[in-house]
Design an enzyme around this catalytic site. Structure first.
Site, PDB file in Angstrom:
ATOM      1  N   GLU A  28       0.855  -1.356   0.074  1.00 19.98           N
ATOM      2  CA  GLU A  28      -0.054   0.055  -0.107  1.00 19.98           C
ATOM      3  C   GLU A  28       0.918   1.179  -0.282  1.00 19.98           C
ATOM      4  O   GLU A  28       0.394   2.197  -0.575  1.00 19.98           O
ATOM      5  CB  GLU A  28      -0.893   0.118   1.277  1.00 19.98           C
ATOM      6  CG  GLU A  28      -2.109  -1.171   1.132  1.00 19.98           C
ATOM      7  CD  GLU A  28      -1.598  -2.455   1.735  1.00 19.98           C
ATOM      8  OE1 GLU A  28      -2.624  -3.059   1.910  1.00 19.98           O
ATOM      9  OE2 GLU A  28      -0.582  -2.545   2.320  1.00 19.98           O
TER      10      GLU A  28
ATOM     11  N   PHE B 150     -12.041  -6.461  14.034  1.00 22.13           N
ATOM     12  CA  PHE B 150     -10.803  -6.849  13.086  1.00 22.13           C
ATOM     13  C   PHE B 150     -10.478  -5.846  12.333  1.00 22.13           C
ATOM     14  O   PHE B 150     -11.259  -5.370  11.524  1.00 22.13           O
ATOM     15  CB  PHE B 150     -11.174  -8.258  12.716  1.00 22.13           C
ATOM     16  CG  PHE B 150     -10.200  -8.914  11.721  1.00 22.13           C
ATOM     17  CD1 PHE B 150      -9.051  -9.228  12.055  1.00 22.13           C
ATOM     18  CD2 PHE B 150     -10.198  -8.878  10.203  1.00 22.13           C
ATOM     19  CE1 PHE B 150      -8.098  -9.996  11.313  1.00 22.13           C
ATOM     20  CE2 PHE B 150      -9.733  -9.438   9.438  1.00 22.13           C
ATOM     21  CZ  PHE B 150      -8.341  -9.844   9.939  1.00 22.13           C
ATOM     22  N   GLN B 151      -9.038  -5.730  12.076  1.00 22.02           N
ATOM     23  CA  GLN B 151      -8.636  -4.763  11.178  1.00 22.02           C
ATOM     24  C   GLN B 151      -9.110  -3.262  11.326  1.00 22.02           C
ATOM     25  O   GLN B 151      -9.335  -2.465  10.259  1.00 22.02           O
ATOM     26  CB  GLN B 151      -9.007  -4.979   9.734  1.00 22.02           C
ATOM     27  CG  GLN B 151      -7.615  -6.419   9.478  1.00 22.02           C
ATOM     28  CD  GLN B 151      -7.431  -6.732   8.053  1.00 22.02           C
ATOM     29  OE1 GLN B 151      -8.259  -6.612   7.332  1.00 22.02           O
ATOM     30  NE2 GLN B 151      -6.318  -7.403   7.689  1.00 22.02           N
TER      31      GLN B 151
ATOM     32  N   LYS C 195     -17.458  -0.194   5.746  1.00 24.32           N
ATOM     33  CA  LYS C 195     -17.943  -1.285   4.931  1.00 24.32           C
ATOM     34  C   LYS C 195     -19.118  -1.377   4.539  1.00 24.32           C
ATOM     35  O   LYS C 195     -19.701  -1.390   3.284  1.00 24.32           O
ATOM     36  CB  LYS C 195     -17.425  -2.646   5.186  1.00 24.32           C
ATOM     37  CG  LYS C 195     -17.835  -4.042   4.368  1.00 24.32           C
ATOM     38  CD  LYS C 195     -17.339  -5.086   4.989  1.00 24.32           C
ATOM     39  CE  LYS C 195     -17.350  -6.195   3.843  1.00 24.32           C
ATOM     40  NZ  LYS C 195     -16.676  -7.546   4.387  1.00 24.32           N
TER      41      LYS C 195
ATOM     42  N   MET D 152      24.176   8.491   2.525  1.00 23.57           N
ATOM     43  CA  MET D 152      24.124   9.740   3.208  1.00 23.57           C
ATOM     44  C   MET D 152      24.442   9.594   4.651  1.00 23.57           C
ATOM     45  O   MET D 152      25.163  10.403   5.546  1.00 23.57           O
ATOM     46  CB  MET D 152      22.922  10.810   3.035  1.00 23.57           C
ATOM     47  CG  MET D 152      23.092  12.050   3.528  1.00 23.57           C
ATOM     48  SD  MET D 152      24.094  13.068   2.657  1.00 23.57           S
ATOM     49  CE  MET D 152      23.498  13.384   1.240  1.00 23.57           C
TER      50      MET D 152
END
Length: 615
Positions: free
Chosen positions: A69, A131-132, A181, A493
């Site tokens: 993602e 959940f999630q 959802k 760096m």
């Protein structure tokens, strides 16, 4: 800003149909001109993906499936920077949403118009640690321009219209839309909202500059002997490159740009002094230290440009033009503040120039800068049996001068900024957040946005490994990005700072052990890989890379301990650079006593090398 309702001006009565919240979301995206979205599916966002599938079947939109993602957010970011349109990324709830955070923060720091759409658990489950579930609305509050949780599907079209307007108006930035959802699944009587210039109560960016302040700025320009244009990313965003060139040429003003401002002024122009700041050119940093008028155009006086704010352009009056009133006076209080869109302000300023400028007024100043250019040019070192990273980047630039370039973050980024000369929107780099792993997924988005144009990512071996899985995305869609790895086996760096400021204690910066074979890695993903280990292989490898009809990974082994110079150390003023070579032209050496710190200085730029005081 609080969530408000849009009041679009629609003359024709909208067609009402029975639809779901997910359909309303995708339909609204299509109506706002979105043709590509970048994302990764998951449970809470499945209603949206189901409608996205149908829209793809109709040919309305294309979804690019990334492998992580974070890459979706960077791809949307690159797409937006290259095209000037809003980039869109999609992720599911919980870890999917949190994986977008780095990309959202990157877009916020660099003022990139983006809409990030996340799935969420059902409305009843919000707050129950389902959940999630994560509070992505709360998590992202400090790093977005605005955000929404869609509680009612009937608001979806209005919210999308608002989100696009906010993302690209005023100072651009990312907007989050969190979609539970069950909102995606719920049916309602859907009436589309057409994309329009809309009014949001309490939100009205100032786009035109104050006429009195513009007149004051012109007066300062007329009297300045040593003016300097300091151009930032706001000039690129507003498309003001033509106006900047006209202003510079009218008054014969030297021009320096920030990392974000590259491309706003042609760096091959005689008035260009290149990039300023920590790894800017010596002549740009000397110029900002000695100028008597600094015109800051869409720039924000950040710490990589002005490490020591008290001594930054300390002898100059300042005109600051920016569309964001919060930036004007935030770091440096200007003598003439002008809030407005950069292009609009410069257009008005140019229209008020009722008499020609005197080119001799800045003649001595330009001669002084030309002297610095001669004495302290950017140099490409050469080695008999090793490749200098600067040479690699310069050669890529010679073979592909008109390409779109993205970079990751580190030494290679600074060398690319020094040696590549790009046009507007063709330089794409994570400047404010400094996000390693940005380069290749951003290039992916750029390539989708610009079609058949050449897109090249300049990366480092450490940065590349942070999002290397996107080779699979390039292969799946045959996205023809060419990625060049400047491979020195270090977090370059970090190593340079450890060498210079931490007693050469190289804590966890050596990447040589465990380094993958990038050529074989590319092949495993179905991407052409090329490795270059010696100077005599480089040119042909670049030719082969550019000729290949598909993505390529070019792994170039460079000198391991090369440092990026010049460099302004932390806390020093811009004239106190380290790593400068002896002047190319030998001039009489003068020793000057500094009355502030007592040191004797061999100087060519009139500032004490110890304390920065003007001598």
């Amino acid at each position: 800003m609080t969530s408000t309702s849009v009041k679009p001006s629609i003359k024709a009565k909208p067609v009402i149909q029975r639809a779901t919240g997910a359909f309303a979301l995708i339909d609204s995206l299509v109506r706002h001109g979105v043709r590509h979205v970048f994302g990764y599916p998951g449970g809470a966002i499945l209603p949206v993906y189901d409608e996205l599938y149908k829209a793809e079947e109709r040919g309305d939109i294309q979804h690019i499936l990334v492998r992580h993602e974070q890459a979706a957010s960077h791809a949307a970011d690159g797409y937006a920077r290259a095209t000037g349109q809003v980039g869109v990324c999609i992720a599911t709830s919980g870890p999917g949403a949190t994986n977008l955070v780095t990309g959202i923060a990157t877009a916020q720091m660099d003022s990139v118009p983006m809409v990030a759409i996340t799935g969420q658990v059902t409305r009843k489950a919000i707050g129950s640690d389902a959940f999630q579930e994560t509070d992505i609305f709360g998590i992202t509050l400090p790093i977005v321009k605005h955000s929404y949780v869609v509680r009612d599907p009937r608001q979806m079209a209005n919210i999308v219209a608002e989100a696009f307007y906010i993302a690209q108006s005023g100072r651009p930035g990312p907007v989050l839309i969190d979609v539970p959802k069950d909102v995606g699944l719920e049916e309602f009587d859907y009436a589309p909202v057409a994309p329009r210039s809309i009014a949001i109560p309490g939100y009205k960016p100032t786009t035109r500059g104050n006429p009195r302040q513009i007149v004051n700025a012109i007066a300062l320009l007329r009297s300045a002997q040593k003016p300097l244009l300091y151009v930032g990313g706001g000039a690129v965003i507003s498309g003001a490159h033509a106006e900047i060139a006209q202003l510079a040429e009218h008054f014969q003003i030297p021009v320096t740009t920030t990392l974000m401002g590259k491309g706003a002024f042609d760096e091959r122009h005689p008035l260009s002094v290149g990039m300023l700041g920590m790894h800017g050119t010596a002549y740009a940093n000397f110029a900002v230290s000695e100028c008597d008028l600094l015109l800051a155009i869409g720039a924000r006086f950040d710490d990589r440009v002005a490490s020591n704010l008290e001594q930054f352009a300390q002898h100059a009056k300042v005109v600051h033009v920016d569309i964001d009133p919060a930036e004007v006076g935030k770091c440096r209080v200007p003598d003439v503040p002008i809030v407005g869109d950069v292009r609009n302000v410069l257009t008005e300023l140019l229209a008020r120039l009722d008499k020609p400028a005197n080119p001799d007024q800045t003649g001595a100043w330009r001669a002084r800068i030309d002297e610095w250019k001669t004495d302290y040019p950017l140099k490409v070192p050469t080695y008999s049996d090793q490749l200098a990273p600067q040479h690699v980047i310069a050669q890529v630039g010679r073979y592909a001068p008109d390409a779109y370039y993205t970079t990751d973050v580190g030494q290679h980024q600074m060398w690319a900024a020094q040696f590549l000369q790009n046009g507007p929107r063709k330089w794409i780099s994570s400047a404010g957040l400094g996000t390693m792993g940005y380069g290749m997924p951003a290039a992916l988005g750029v390539q989708i946005g610009v079609g058949d144009e050449q897109v090249i990512c300049i990366s480092g071996d450490a940065s590349f490994q942070m999002n290397l899985q996107e080779l699979a995305t390039l292969a799946q869609y045959n996205i023809k990005v060419k990625t060049v790895i400047i491979n020195n086996g270090w977090q370059g760096m970090v190593r340079q700072w450890q060498q210079g400021f931490y007693g050469e204690r190289y804590a966890s910066s050596n990447m040589e052990v465990g380094m993958p074979d990038f050529e074989k890695l590319a092949a495993a993903f179905g991407v052409k890989g090329i490795v270059v280990q010696s100077p005599d292989q480089l040119d042909q490898a670049i030719v082969d890379m550019l000729a290949h009809d598909g993505p390529v990974l070019l792994d170039v082994w460079v000198r391991r301990d090369e440092n990026c110079y010049p460099m302004v150390p932390p806390g020093k003023n811009n004239s106190q650079m380290i790593g400068l070579a002896e002047p190319a032209t030998k001039r009489p050496v003068e020793f000057v006593h500094c009355h502030s710190c007592g040191s004797d200085n061999k100087v060519s730029h009139r500032f004490c090398s110890e304390c920065g005081t003007k001598l």
